[in-house]
Scaffold this motif. Structure first.
Motif, mmCIF file in Angstrom:
data_model
loop_
_atom_site.group_PDB
_atom_site.id
_atom_site.type_symbol
_atom_site.label_atom_id
_atom_site.label_comp_id
_atom_site.label_asym_id
_atom_site.label_seq_id
_atom_site.Cartn_x
_atom_site.Cartn_y
_atom_site.Cartn_z
ATOM 1 N N VAL A 84 0.437 -1.238 0.322
ATOM 2 C CA VAL A 84 -0.275 -0.091 0.250
ATOM 3 C C VAL A 84 0.637 1.309 0.199
ATOM 4 O O VAL A 84 1.982 1.352 0.633
ATOM 5 N N ALA A 129 -11.555 2.415 2.112
ATOM 6 C CA ALA A 129 -9.804 2.103 2.362
ATOM 7 C C ALA A 129 -9.930 -0.321 2.157
ATOM 8 O O ALA A 129 -9.626 -0.662 2.308
ATOM 9 N N THR A 130 -10.901 0.386 3.266
ATOM 10 C CA THR A 130 -11.106 -2.010 3.771
ATOM 11 C C THR A 130 -11.826 -2.295 2.807
ATOM 12 O O THR A 130 -11.189 -3.751 2.297
ATOM 13 N N MET A 148 -8.696 -2.808 0.014
ATOM 14 C CA MET A 148 -7.762 -4.079 0.215
ATOM 15 C C MET A 148 -8.244 -5.095 -0.070
ATOM 16 O O MET A 148 -7.291 -6.585 -0.188
ATOM 17 N N GLN A 149 -9.360 -5.347 0.202
ATOM 18 C CA GLN A 149 -10.236 -6.406 0.370
ATOM 19 C C GLN A 149 -9.861 -6.527 -2.103
ATOM 20 O O GLN A 149 -10.156 -8.113 -1.772
ATOM 21 N N LYS A 154 -6.513 -8.024 -2.821
ATOM 22 C CA LYS A 154 -6.108 -9.250 -2.533
ATOM 23 C C LYS A 154 -6.585 -10.404 -3.580
ATOM 24 O O LYS A 154 -6.373 -11.641 -3.667
ATOM 25 N N LEU A 160 -1.345 -1.400 -4.183
ATOM 26 C CA LEU A 160 -2.034 -0.389 -4.088
ATOM 27 C C LEU A 160 -2.338 1.100 -3.851
ATOM 28 O O LEU A 160 -1.773 1.212 -2.401
ATOM 29 N N SER A 208 -4.845 0.259 6.499
ATOM 30 C CA SER A 208 -4.019 -0.220 4.849
ATOM 31 C C SER A 208 -3.112 -0.274 5.826
ATOM 32 O O SER A 208 -2.278 -1.196 4.782
ATOM 33 N N ASN A 209 -1.838 -0.207 6.863
ATOM 34 C CA ASN A 209 -1.091 -0.620 7.116
ATOM 35 C C ASN A 209 -0.253 -0.151 6.020
ATOM 36 O O ASN A 209 0.499 -0.862 5.621
#
Length: 485
Positions: free
Chosen positions: A103, A173-174, A177-178, A181, A188, A213-214
């Motif tokens: 990210v 953001a969640t 991320m999904q 993946k 990203l 998101s780290n």
């Protein structure tokens, strides 16, 4: 953007180079002028003080003052200090060494060029690093911000997260991320929202997104035209968010350069990219040593060669090399060279990257020469028939009038272009007499030009090199004879 500072420093160092021996007071007087030049360039005062003290301490040493070329030694010390100020010898790179999706979170104030920079970096990762990238806009405040990123994604060929109205930044953001993946995305890029000023709501939103998101990289996008205020903004962000680097936009503008020179020293974070225009590919990896060389008028041959490699098609370079071997060079070849020069950034960009071309660049501007010269010459060639382009000797007085009328120029402009072509053709014939490109390369030593000019590629001046492709190879166009009307 460093033209004004470069001119001021050039004047200071010309005085030093012109003297045989230097006294300590000569160096201190020069450093006083350097200090004024940096302050006028809007460099932060603490940075200027530290820079001048560091240079002065080294420059007044006995080894410098008693050297054969003390003026040159001082310039080298200043160059080294500039490189250190801008980030050191190493070129900062993105840290992509993590489990995908890696990210990259883009942060900054509204209007700094954050969304455009996101698309540029995504394009760079895709084309130069072979990464599968995806972008997601988390800006729910600015009207049409998400649509803007979607359009940019289509232009650069990078996927964007589908827009769902009403979702908040953390929810987007969640979902990003999904989705990344599931699609096996390598990188990203999250384009976060900006504000017109730094406020707590902005910081809290970024921290919440970062927690989800780290990010491996958090890049602060700063408009270099905002000058000293850009440094204040960077300090504010650095105190709240774990920044890993800075992206400076509008480096092609007429700002005084203070933001770029101060950013690394003030924030402690490396400048990783520099935006150099509006186009999707107008972004460069920030090389501290190359920028320092440009500021001091030493040119940037490495970047010039890289631009040549990107802009010149291998097939065209090889075809031109073969024609040069045979002593052939018609108007079609000249047109190809002129277009390569345009693709590489035009006359101003090329002159700025050539060592010792600072004064020549200024002379070009004074005489009215600009990139319109290239377009005008291209128009003249375009007004010729295919037979005339292949054999310019067919152009009699009547044909010249037709070509001039067709291109919107004067007959004397056509004559200037024909004369330039004739001189280049003579150069090609001389190459043939010397045994072609291999014979020419042999004149520079057993190893050809590779040993004398590392990084130009090819064997000597063989296919793929052609001198500097786009600069006319061995027969560089003399554009000084083609002045603006």
């Amino acid at each position: 953007m460093f033209d004004s500072l470069s001119d001021r420093l050039g004047g200071v160092f010309d005085k030093l180079r012109g003297r045989g021996a230097l006294k300590e007071q000569d160096v201190r007087d020069a450093m006083r002028e350097v200090r004024i030049a940096l302050l006028e360039a809007d460099v932060a005062l603490p940075v200027v003080r530290r820079f001048v003290d560091q240079v002065t301490e080294k420059a007044v040493g006995q080894s410098v003052l008693r050297s054969v070329t003390p003026g040159q030694q001082v310039v080298k010390i200043v160059n080294d200090a500039l490189v250190e100020m801008l980030g050191g010898d190493t070129t900062p790179e993105l840290d992509l060494n993590a489990t995908p999706p890696v990210v990259i979170m883009m942060v900054g104030l509204q209007g700094s060029g954050k969304t455009t920079s996101t698309a540029k970096i995504a394009k760079l990762l895709k084309e130069k690093h072979g990464k599968k990238a995806m972008m997601a806009s988390l800006d729910v405040n600015r009207p049409a911000a998400q649509e803007q990123l979607k359009v940019l994604g289509e232009q650069v060929g990078v996927a964007t997260l589908p827009i769902i109205a009403g979702q908040q930044p953390t929810e987007i953001a969640t979902r990003a991320m999904q989705s990344a993946k599931l699609q096996a995305i390598d990188v990203l890029l999250l384009d976060t929202a900006g504000r017109l000023h730094v406020d707590q709501q902005l910081m809290d939103e970024m921290k919440a997104v970062a927690a989800i998101s780290n990010p491996r990289e958090t890049l602060l996008v700063v408009d270099s035209l905002t000058g000293q205020d850009a440094v204040n903004v960077a300090q504010s962000f650095a105190g709240e968010v774990d920044l890993t680097g800075v992206v400076l936009t509008r480096m092609d503008g007429d700002a005084r350069g203070g933001a770029a020179l101060s950013m690394r020293a003030v924030t402690g974070k490396p400048i990783k990219f520099a935006g150099t225009g509006e186009k999707a590919d107008a972004i460069e990896v920030f090389h501290p040593s190359r920028v320092a060389n440009r500021i001091l008028g030493m040119g940037d041959v490495v970047s010039l060669v890289e631009k040549a490699a990107e802009s010149v098609k291998v097939e065209e370079a090889e075809a031109l090399a073969k024609r040069m071997e045979q002593g052939k060079f018609d108007m079609n070849d000249l047109r190809t060279q002129l277009r390569q020069m345009q693709n590489m950034g035009g006359l101003g960009m090329l002159a700025g990257m050539m060592p010792g071309m600072k004064k020549a660049k200024a002379a070009m501007q004074q005489s009215g020469m600009d990139d319109k010269v290239l377009l005008r010459m291209d128009a003249i060639i375009g007004s010729m028939t295919p037979k005339e382009r292949a054999n310019p000797a067919l152009l009699n007085a009547k044909r010249k009038i037709r070509v001039a009328n067709g291109s919107g120029t004067q007959v004397q402009d056509v004559n200037k272009l024909l004369k330039m072509h004739m001189e280049m053709s003579k150069a090609m014939k001389q190459i043939k007499k010397m045994g072609g490109l291999k014979g020419l390369a042999a004149m520079f030593g057993k190893g050809g030009l590779d040993g004398a000019m590392p990084g130009l590629g090819g064997k000597g001046l063989g296919p793929g090199a052609g001198g500097l492709p786009g600069l006319g190879g061995a027969g560089q166009p003399d554009l000084s004879k083609f002045l603006k009307k």
